[in-house]
Design an enzyme around this catalytic site. Structure first.
Site, mmCIF file in Angstrom:
data_model
loop_
_atom_site.group_PDB
_atom_site.id
_atom_site.type_symbol
_atom_site.label_atom_id
_atom_site.label_comp_id
_atom_site.label_asym_id
_atom_site.label_seq_id
_atom_site.Cartn_x
_atom_site.Cartn_y
_atom_site.Cartn_z
ATOM 1 N N HIS A 1 -9.369 4.368 -12.028
ATOM 2 C CA HIS A 1 -9.407 3.079 -11.342
ATOM 3 C C HIS A 1 -10.095 2.036 -12.228
ATOM 4 O O HIS A 1 -11.278 2.132 -12.510
ATOM 5 C CB HIS A 1 -10.099 3.110 -9.969
ATOM 6 C CG HIS A 1 -9.673 1.955 -9.100
ATOM 7 N ND1 HIS A 1 -8.471 1.934 -8.425
ATOM 8 C CD2 HIS A 1 -10.258 0.772 -8.828
ATOM 9 C CE1 HIS A 1 -8.347 0.796 -7.761
ATOM 10 N NE2 HIS A 1 -9.412 0.068 -7.990
ATOM 11 N N HIS B 1 2.655 -0.739 -10.815
ATOM 12 C CA HIS B 1 2.763 -2.177 -11.023
ATOM 13 C C HIS B 1 3.977 -2.586 -11.847
ATOM 14 O O HIS B 1 4.267 -3.779 -11.971
ATOM 15 C CB HIS B 1 1.447 -2.727 -11.561
ATOM 16 C CG HIS B 1 0.350 -2.524 -10.542
ATOM 17 N ND1 HIS B 1 0.398 -3.113 -9.294
ATOM 18 C CD2 HIS B 1 -0.747 -1.741 -10.538
ATOM 19 C CE1 HIS B 1 -0.650 -2.725 -8.585
ATOM 20 N NE2 HIS B 1 -1.356 -1.885 -9.312
ATOM 21 N N ASN C 1 -0.022 5.597 -14.250
ATOM 22 C CA ASN C 1 0.365 5.086 -12.933
ATOM 23 C C ASN C 1 1.367 3.940 -13.129
ATOM 24 O O ASN C 1 1.080 2.972 -13.833
ATOM 25 C CB ASN C 1 -0.884 4.594 -12.197
ATOM 26 C CG ASN C 1 -0.581 4.147 -10.780
ATOM 27 O OD1 ASN C 1 0.365 3.413 -10.550
ATOM 28 N ND2 ASN C 1 -1.389 4.569 -9.828
ATOM 29 N N HIS D 1 1.805 5.578 -6.123
ATOM 30 C CA HIS D 1 1.185 5.444 -4.801
ATOM 31 C C HIS D 1 2.201 4.813 -3.855
ATOM 32 O O HIS D 1 2.549 3.644 -3.997
ATOM 33 C CB HIS D 1 -0.067 4.562 -4.928
ATOM 34 C CG HIS D 1 -0.822 4.386 -3.641
ATOM 35 N ND1 HIS D 1 -2.010 3.688 -3.587
ATOM 36 C CD2 HIS D 1 -0.592 4.804 -2.374
ATOM 37 C CE1 HIS D 1 -2.467 3.670 -2.343
ATOM 38 N NE2 HIS D 1 -1.604 4.345 -1.589
ATOM 39 N N GLU E 1 0.207 9.647 -4.821
ATOM 40 C CA GLU E 1 -0.942 9.091 -4.097
ATOM 41 C C GLU E 1 -0.488 8.621 -2.726
ATOM 42 O O GLU E 1 0.541 7.962 -2.595
ATOM 43 C CB GLU E 1 -1.548 7.919 -4.881
ATOM 44 C CG GLU E 1 -2.271 8.350 -6.138
ATOM 45 C CD GLU E 1 -3.039 7.225 -6.800
ATOM 46 O OE1 GLU E 1 -3.928 7.522 -7.610
ATOM 47 O OE2 GLU E 1 -2.751 6.034 -6.510
ATOM 48 N N ARG F 1 2.532 3.209 -0.720
ATOM 49 C CA ARG F 1 1.708 2.596 0.311
ATOM 50 C C ARG F 1 2.478 2.466 1.624
ATOM 51 O O ARG F 1 3.702 2.387 1.634
ATOM 52 C CB ARG F 1 1.230 1.211 -0.145
ATOM 53 C CG ARG F 1 0.025 1.271 -1.067
ATOM 54 C CD ARG F 1 -0.426 -0.142 -1.453
ATOM 55 N NE ARG F 1 -1.727 -0.094 -2.128
ATOM 56 C CZ ARG F 1 -2.894 -0.256 -1.529
ATOM 57 N NH1 ARG F 1 -2.943 -0.483 -0.228
ATOM 58 N NH2 ARG F 1 -4.021 -0.208 -2.204
ATOM 59 N N THR G 1 -6.934 -0.270 -4.118
ATOM 60 C CA THR G 1 -7.814 0.685 -3.431
ATOM 61 C C THR G 1 -9.263 0.333 -3.741
ATOM 62 O O THR G 1 -9.687 0.381 -4.890
ATOM 63 C CB THR G 1 -7.488 2.120 -3.881
ATOM 64 O OG1 THR G 1 -6.080 2.341 -3.714
ATOM 65 C CG2 THR G 1 -8.237 3.128 -3.049
ATOM 66 N N ARG H 1 4.430 -2.002 -0.713
ATOM 67 C CA ARG H 1 4.289 -3.243 -1.494
ATOM 68 C C ARG H 1 4.735 -3.081 -2.945
ATOM 69 O O ARG H 1 5.011 -4.074 -3.612
ATOM 70 C CB ARG H 1 2.864 -3.768 -1.428
ATOM 71 C CG ARG H 1 1.845 -2.953 -2.210
ATOM 72 C CD ARG H 1 0.467 -3.578 -2.159
ATOM 73 N NE ARG H 1 -0.090 -3.553 -0.803
ATOM 74 C CZ ARG H 1 -1.358 -3.807 -0.531
ATOM 75 N NH1 ARG H 1 -2.195 -4.134 -1.502
ATOM 76 N NH2 ARG H 1 -1.808 -3.754 0.708
ATOM 77 N N GLU I 1 -10.841 13.155 -7.613
ATOM 78 C CA GLU I 1 -10.713 12.074 -8.593
ATOM 79 C C GLU I 1 -11.839 11.081 -8.326
ATOM 80 O O GLU I 1 -11.909 10.488 -7.251
ATOM 81 C CB GLU I 1 -9.350 11.384 -8.496
ATOM 82 C CG GLU I 1 -9.206 10.276 -9.525
ATOM 83 C CD GLU I 1 -7.789 9.744 -9.682
ATOM 84 O OE1 GLU I 1 -7.648 8.603 -10.159
ATOM 85 O OE2 GLU I 1 -6.837 10.465 -9.322
#
Length: 248
Positions: free
Chosen positions: A198, A14, A11, A47, A74, A49, A105, A53, A155
């Site tokens: 996660h 970030h 992922n 993801h 996502e 959003r 999340t 963000r 998931e």
């Protein structure tokens, strides 16, 4: 079954978080995705959003053009996100819960109480050729509901397990791990493909990776953080090594 290679989805959200902190063009999440691919990732997760963000619409477009790896997109179950997914048709879409005020999340999607809407929401995505995954807690009712609405993949949310480990609450951690193992077996028995993710770190990944029904782990925040100290490629190599060792 336990000898099968576990897929690693990296992922890159970030990387975009760091970029957006200065409003600049770097670090580029697409460059990170390409590096992850070279380092042995089996897929890329991003993801988008509602508040943008971290990942942006342009990132998704760039990833679809640049990647030869599958993209796991996502998204919240909103009309806007459905339209974006249908426009790009990524390999997979993972439906996640989303609250604007949360930092990350915080839990699994509530499928059982929103079954009818979600069934109608995911049908066009499946028809477009996307593999539909639902991000849920290790809960029998949620897994059954995900199966009923036509999801191909679930998931399992490993956040509670990771938090309990970090807090040193090992008895509760082990109970949560046992629940994840039981529900992975249950979901597999229904014919669902089972993923997990996660909060996973080098310290917590092995017991999850050892669960034989799991096909894929999605890991991002820890890998991106660790990349500050050792570089993205070595950070991914170490996660891959720990996953393979747990399977071996």
């Amino acid at each position: 079954m336990s000898a099968t290679r576990l897929r690693l989805g990296v992922n890159i959200d970030h990387v975009a978080t760091v970029r957006n902190a200065r409003g600049s063009a770097y670090p580029d999440p697409i460059r990170a995705a390409k590096l992850a691919e070279e380092a042995g990732a089996d897929g890329i997760t991003a993801h988008l959003r509602e508040d943008r963000r971290h990942i942006s619409d342009a990132d998704i477009e760039g990833l679809m053009q640049a990647l030869s790896l599958p993209l796991n997109f996502e998204m919240a179950a909103t009309e806007e996100m459905q339209a974006i997914a249908l426009r790009h048709r990524p390999h997979a879409v993972c439906i996640v819960p989303e609250k604007r005020e949360e930092r990350t999340t915080e839990g699994g999607l509530e499928v059982a109480r929103d079954e009818n809407r979600l069934a109608h929401f995911i049908a066009p995505l499946r028809d477009a050729g996307c593999r539909v995954s639902i991000f849920i807690a290790a809960d029998r009712a949620q897994i059954e509901a995900a199966h009923r609405i036509g999801a191909q993949v679930i998931e399992l949310h490993t956040g509670a397990y990771c938090d309990l480990h970090a807090e040193g609450r090992m008895t509760e951690r082990d109970a949560e791990l046992a629940r994840l193992a039981e529900m992975a077996t249950f979901a597999h028995g229904l014919g669902l493909e089972v993923h997990a993710g996660h909060g996973l770190t080098y310290d917590t990944v092995a017991p999850i990776a050892a669960l034989p029904e799991l096909v894929e782990l999605n890991i991002g925040h820890f890998i991106v953080g660790e990349a500050i100290f050792r570089g993205l490629t070595p950070a991914i190599h170490e996660m891959r090594r720990l996953m393979d060792e747990a399977r071996g």
